[in-house]
Write an enzyme that holds these catalytic residues in place. Sequence first.
Site, PDB file in Angstrom:
ATOM      1  N   GLY A 196       0.804  -1.216   0.000  1.00  0.00           N
ATOM      2  CA  GLY A 196       0.000   0.000   0.000  1.00  0.00           C
ATOM      3  C   GLY A 196       0.836   1.264   0.000  1.00  0.00           C
ATOM      4  O   GLY A 196       0.419   2.286   0.549  1.00  0.00           O
TER       5      GLY A 196
ATOM      6  N   ILE B  15       3.152   4.131  -2.486  1.00  0.00           N
ATOM      7  CA  ILE B  15       2.736   4.994  -3.593  1.00  0.00           C
ATOM      8  C   ILE B  15       2.418   4.182  -4.846  1.00  0.00           C
ATOM      9  O   ILE B  15       1.380   4.380  -5.486  1.00  0.00           O
ATOM     10  CB  ILE B  15       3.823   6.048  -3.879  1.00  0.00           C
TER      11      ILE B  15
ATOM     12  N   ARG C 275      11.112  -1.338  -4.278  1.00  0.00           N
ATOM     13  CA  ARG C 275      12.125  -1.563  -5.299  1.00  0.00           C
ATOM     14  C   ARG C 275      13.483  -1.791  -4.646  1.00  0.00           C
ATOM     15  O   ARG C 275      13.734  -1.312  -3.536  1.00  0.00           O
ATOM     16  CB  ARG C 275      12.189  -0.372  -6.268  1.00  0.00           C
TER      17      ARG C 275
ATOM     18  N   VAL D  16       0.360 -11.286   3.604  1.00  0.00           N
ATOM     19  CA  VAL D  16       0.021 -12.457   2.804  1.00  0.00           C
ATOM     20  C   VAL D  16       0.965 -13.583   3.208  1.00  0.00           C
ATOM     21  O   VAL D  16       2.189 -13.447   3.105  1.00  0.00           O
ATOM     22  CB  VAL D  16       0.142 -12.150   1.302  1.00  0.00           C
TER      23      VAL D  16
ATOM     24  N   HIS E 231      -7.929  34.559  -5.558  1.00  0.00           N
ATOM     25  CA  HIS E 231      -9.179  33.952  -5.090  1.00  0.00           C
ATOM     26  C   HIS E 231     -10.138  33.798  -6.262  1.00  0.00           C
ATOM     27  O   HIS E 231     -10.261  34.712  -7.085  1.00  0.00           O
ATOM     28  CB  HIS E 231      -9.831  34.838  -4.021  1.00  0.00           C
TER      29      HIS E 231
END
Length: 458
Positions: free
Chosen positions: A177, A179, A266, A233, A437
């Site tokens: 979970g 990025i 990674r 898992v 704005h």
Amino acid sequence: MADKHAPFIVLGAGPGGYACAFRAADLGLDVTLVDPRASLGGVCLNEGCIPSKALLHAAEVIREAAHMAAWGIGFGDPKLDLDALRAKKDGIVRQLTDGLSGLARRRKVRVVRGAAVFSGPKSLEIDGETWSFDRAVIAVGSAPVQLPGWPEDARIWDSTAALELRSVPKRLAIVGGGIIGLEMATIYAALGSAVTVIEFLDQIAPGADAEAVQILRAAMEGQGVTIHSATRVTAVKAGKAALTLACEGAFEGEIKADAAIQAVGRRANGSLVNAKAAGVEVDARGVIAVDAQCRTQVPDIFAIGDVTGNPMLAHRATHQGHVAAEVAAGHAAGLDALIPSVAYTNPELAWAGLTPAQAKEAGIAHKLTSFPWAASGRNLASGGSDGLTRIVYDPDTHRLLGATVVGRNAGELLAELVLAMEMGATLEDLALSVHAHPTLSETVAFSAERALGTLTDL
């Protein structure tokens, strides 16, 4: 005797490698850029950052079209032409990689296709050809981590395979979970998959501000994504009809899936170039240690990008590439800067500097201020959902220590806060800078005003 000689050679043509080569050429060096791919750009351009953002854009359009039904504007159900979508993604990648080849030619950077390994302190082998060099830069990146014990099965993908868009599985499990996993969930949920994310740690997007992550999690669950945090898992079975993932932790049980993505991070590729032959040490994680000038312990050999460890982000690699080139050309340079992080989810999550948890753990005096996007006129008028701009600041000097934004275009909004921190700005600087704005950028000024007691919009 070497077959060829390179005064300045860069191993790897990803965002760090090509940035280093081009900067070095601009500074007058004779540059050779080596990469085994047919196209420049590395993982980021070919199978990472760029293709994922193309697919995330498609996912955003699908969600926006569905969202407009509540505004009285209907578009009907989307009709997905997977081949056309894949071709569009690949076309964008090709346009960018072709552009890099043109930039290399115009800078007279010699491009060599092949895999390079060190054979000595000043020599390399590139596909059987011996090269000598004066100075070298290792920019060979990283590769997806493969989870041990999983079966060999075409339905089990890494992030590269997931971005090939082979199919849109009815049920998709994503293990990890962070990025990458959250971006894959954003894409495939919009394309029609029933997505389940399984994260080993207590929080998705580990390392980000916990309150902002809760907003992101709620939004993703509202989009139909099932999230199991604090869950691991334990086994994967590849059956004829489906993959079965056995889980334990906060969620106990089995998850059936038609495909699964491994998105658990990674690993640096330092071990791929036989760096030890040149006297460069590589640790057990494949990481090569460097100093602020991107030098390894061998003065004439630099390393940049993912191969130097976390954070493994393209923009960090690019800046390291510039530093290595400038140092090699005799300039004073170094990298001591904030590295922003962005999850291009829906909504986006972006942060830089210290989070509240990091400041607390380090014993750094700090205070927090924030502005909820439920009170942002531009956010509501644009159909935005929940969001937050949060600033961590020094209670005495009011200087910014960290910032997190969750909401539409959070990655773009973060840039102002990164610049503010780099310039040593205070809350007063933000509050007294007039913001147009209605804009989302007003939430930055409003957060500062809130801490200063001058806010009138909440």
